[in-house]
Design an enzyme around this catalytic site. Sequence first.
Site, PDB file in Angstrom:
ATOM      1  N   SER A   1       0.787  -1.201   0.000  1.00 42.14           N
ATOM      2  CA  SER A   1       0.000   0.000   0.000  1.00 42.14           C
ATOM      3  C   SER A   1       0.832   1.270   0.000  1.00 42.14           C
ATOM      4  CB  SER A   1      -0.917  -0.052   1.215  1.00 42.14           C
ATOM      5  OG  SER A   1      -1.805   0.992   1.198  1.00 42.14           O
TER       6      SER A   1
ATOM      7  N   ASP B   1      10.772   5.358  -9.598  1.00 47.60           N
ATOM      8  CA  ASP B   1      10.390   5.958 -10.882  1.00 47.60           C
ATOM      9  C   ASP B   1      11.168   7.235 -11.171  1.00 47.60           C
ATOM     10  OD1 ASP B   1       8.655   3.931 -11.288  1.00 47.60           O
ATOM     11  OD2 ASP B   1       6.823   5.080 -10.895  1.00 47.60           O
TER      12      ASP B   1
ATOM     13  N   LYS C   1      -0.357  -4.071  -3.889  1.00 49.69           N
ATOM     14  CA  LYS C   1      -1.651  -3.410  -3.757  1.00 49.69           C
ATOM     15  C   LYS C   1      -1.735  -2.252  -4.738  1.00 49.69           C
ATOM     16  CE  LYS C   1      -5.200  -3.594  -0.762  1.00 49.69           C
ATOM     17  NZ  LYS C   1      -5.560  -3.683   0.623  1.00 49.69           N
TER      18      LYS C   1
END
Length: 440
Positions: free
Chosen positions: A312, A323, A337
Site C-alpha cells: 500500500s 520511478d 496493492k
Amino acid sequence: MRERVKKAGWIGLGAVLGILLSLNLSVFAQRETKLPIPYEDLQLLSAVFGKIKSDYVEPVSDEKLIHEAINGMVRGLDPHSDFLDAEAYKELQVDTQGRFGGLGIEVGVEDGVVRVISPIEDTPAFRAGIKAGDLIVKIDDLATRGIPLSKAVERMRGKPGTQVQLTVVRKDVDTPLTFTLTRQEINVKSIRAKLIEPGFGYVRVRKFQEDTGGDLAKALKDLYKNGDLKGLVLDLRSDPGGLLNQAVAVSAAFLPKDVLVVYTDGRTPDARMRLTANRDNYIRRGDDYFRDLPPGVKTVPMVVIVDAGTASASEIVAGALQDHKRATVLGAQTFGKGSVQTILPLGNNTPIRIREANLGGHLDVATVGAGKPGPKPTAATAPAQQTTPAKPDGGQQDAIPPRVDFGGDDDFQLKQAVNHLKGIPVIANSKALSAEAKPQ
C-alpha cells in the site's frame, strides 16, 4: 481517502487498522445518486426480512437484520469492501494514531479465513513467532471461517495481561500450530533511525501514521547533525501502509518539489487525483516540517529495502523513489496493492469503508479510467525468519533461527543495501531466501 490480503486491520487495543491500502482521513461529502429504485428486488428483501422476523427459531432484532443485510451487500462487491458503524469508524481513527492494545498483528481475510499480513515488531505476536501468511483458523474456541473481520479482531482484543489462544495453519506445515498469547498495550512508533556506521544512515518506517512525516523530519535532522551522509537506507519491509498523505510526505522528503508521487483514478471526479511533492498534499495544518531539512537529504544516494509485507502506502513511496531514479529498490516482489480506500459517510455519520486490492473479485486497474496502466509490482525481500512456535499439543517445534531484527547487526538485507551504496557487489544469498518459504 483510505490502505495484501483481503481486508486489512491491526489488532491492537483491538482496533482495526485498515491499512493494506493507503488511507486518507479526508471524507468525501455524501453524494446524491438518482437511480431507478428496484422495487421488485426490494419487495423480495422485505419478504425475507418478514419471514425471518416471524418464523426464525429465535427472535432477531430489526437492527441486527438490517446491519447484516448491509454487511452482505457491501461484502458482495469485492473481498475488501466493508461497512463500518460509528464505533468501528472511531477505532479506525484511533488506529492511525499508533496507540492501541491487543496482540500486535495486522490481519486481513483470505477465502473467508483470517490471514496474517504481518506481525508488528516487539509485540506478543512477533515474539511468539506468528508469521506473515499464517491463516488464523480459530480464536480460542471460535472458528474464523466466514465471520466478519471485525468480529475476529474483537475476539483478539482484550485487557492487557489477559490471554488468547490462536490456532494457525501454516503453509507446508502438516498440522495446525497453537499459540497462547498474552495481550498487551501496543504503542507503535512510526519512525526508527540510526547511523549504521559513520556516513551511512538508516531509517525504518513501520507504518504511515499521522505523525510519520514530522517524525521523519526530526530523524533526518538528527542523522545530519555530524555532517552529510554518504548513503541512506530507507527500510519499508513489512510496512503495511497507512495514511496516503503521509506516503506523499515521506516521498516528498527525498524528491524535488512538485514532482508527481502518485495519481489515482476512479469512477467519480473526486477519486481522480494527482498528488505531488508539495506541502499542500501532505500538511493539513501548521508549518511544513520539511522546510529546513539539510540540503543533502535531496541528493544522498539511497537504497529502499522491501519485502512481501511491503504494501500500500509503502509501495507508493518505493515506486515513487524508483520511478524518479532517486533510489534503488532492493529485494523481491512486494505485496502488490494497487488501490486506495475511501471513507463514504452515510446518514447519522455512519460510514462505509470501500477497500480494493488485487485479489479475487478486485477492480482491474487496467480497466479503470481511460486505459491507464496500473502500477507495476516493486521488488522486495523474503519474509524474515520466525521464532520457535508452539506445537498444537502445547510443546515446542524444533528450534528455528530467531526472527531478524530489522536494522540489527544480523540484518543481511540491510548489509547488502549498504554494500550497494558503497559500490560493493550485492550478495543474493538465494539459499537463505528459498529457505524462508518453508517451515523451519
